[in-house]
Design a protein around this motif. Structure first.
Motif, PDB file in Angstrom:
ATOM      1  N   ILE A  25      41.152  86.914  43.436  1.00 28.79           N
ATOM      2  CA  ILE A  25      42.293  87.669  42.906  1.00 28.79           C
ATOM      3  C   ILE A  25      41.784  88.737  41.946  1.00 28.79           C
ATOM      4  N   GLU A  26      42.589  89.779  41.782  1.00 25.51           N
ATOM      5  CA  GLU A  26      42.219  90.858  40.878  1.00 25.51           C
ATOM      6  C   GLU A  26      42.129  90.326  39.458  1.00 25.51           C
ATOM      7  N   ARG A  28      43.043  91.539  36.592  1.00 26.50           N
ATOM      8  CA  ARG A  28      44.260  91.609  35.763  1.00 26.50           C
ATOM      9  C   ARG A  28      45.182  90.440  36.091  1.00 26.50           C
ATOM     10  N   GLU A  29      45.153  90.002  37.350  1.00 25.59           N
ATOM     11  CA  GLU A  29      45.969  88.849  37.737  1.00 25.59           C
ATOM     12  C   GLU A  29      45.418  87.569  37.106  1.00 25.59           C
ATOM     13  N   ASP A  32      46.732  87.646  33.660  1.00 30.26           N
ATOM     14  CA  ASP A  32      48.161  87.300  33.658  1.00 30.26           C
ATOM     15  C   ASP A  32      48.376  85.806  33.855  1.00 30.26           C
ATOM     16  N   ARG A  33      47.654  85.228  34.793  1.00 34.64           N
ATOM     17  CA  ARG A  33      47.823  83.792  35.081  1.00 34.64           C
ATOM     18  C   ARG A  33      47.352  82.919  33.930  1.00 34.64           C
ATOM     19  N   GLY A  70      43.930  84.083  46.324  1.00 39.97           N
ATOM     20  CA  GLY A  70      44.531  85.270  46.914  1.00 39.97           C
ATOM     21  C   GLY A  70      43.647  85.831  48.009  1.00 39.97           C
ATOM     22  N   HIS A 114      44.375  95.447  32.056  1.00 36.87           N
ATOM     23  CA  HIS A 114      45.615  95.966  32.652  1.00 36.87           C
ATOM     24  C   HIS A 114      45.599  97.482  32.812  1.00 36.87           C
TER      25      HIS A 114
END
Length: 147
Positions: A25-26, A28-29, A32-33, A70, A114
């Protein structure tokens, strides 16, 4: 001499990179997670967490924060030598420490991951991630890649 938080920042950024690669996954994700509170915890306890294998720590946070896999795989997409998660952690941590005061590292981490520059740092088919730290910081400040 007071201890700086640069090593904690380096470990936190490297762990984010490791989790991103592990879960595809990226970055930034990943941020966020994990969320602000968990990132602050990782940052605050990095001196203890680094004593464990990073994969073990990553798995604990992946499970705790329910970070599902992802499809983003910048490692497999790389046509050249893939930088290590430690290398990328160092690039991010240097950028953040160049832009923010030590007491704002976690806030700075959130902003940098971000921002537009995170996509560029994650593209290992460019030479951007291994440019000088001063150049990368100035690109961030000017909100563009400088020629």
């Amino acid at each position: 001499m007071p201890e700086t938080k640069d090593n904690s920042l380096f470990y936190t950024c490297s762990l984010i990179e490791f989790i991103g690669r592990e879960q595809k996954i990226e970055r930034r994700e990943v941020v966020d997670r994990l969320g602000q509170e968990t990132i602050e915890h990782i940052f605050d306890f990095a001196d203890v967490l680094h004593c464990e294998p990073i994969k073990k720590v990553a798995i604990e946070y992946i499970e705790k924060c329910n970070i599902v896999p992802g499809q983003y795989d910048n490692v497999s997409d790389c046509k050249y030598t893939v930088p290590s998660y430690w290398d990328i952690g160092k690039v991010y941590s240097r950028l953040i420490s160049d832009l923010f005061e030590e007491q704002e590292y976690v806030k700075g981490l959130w902003q940098v991951y971000h921002s537009w520059i995170s996509d560029l740092l994650s593209d290992y088919n460019t030479d951007f991630y291994y440019q000088s730290r001063g150049y990368i910081a100035e690109c961030y400040r000017q909100n563009k890649v400088l020629s």
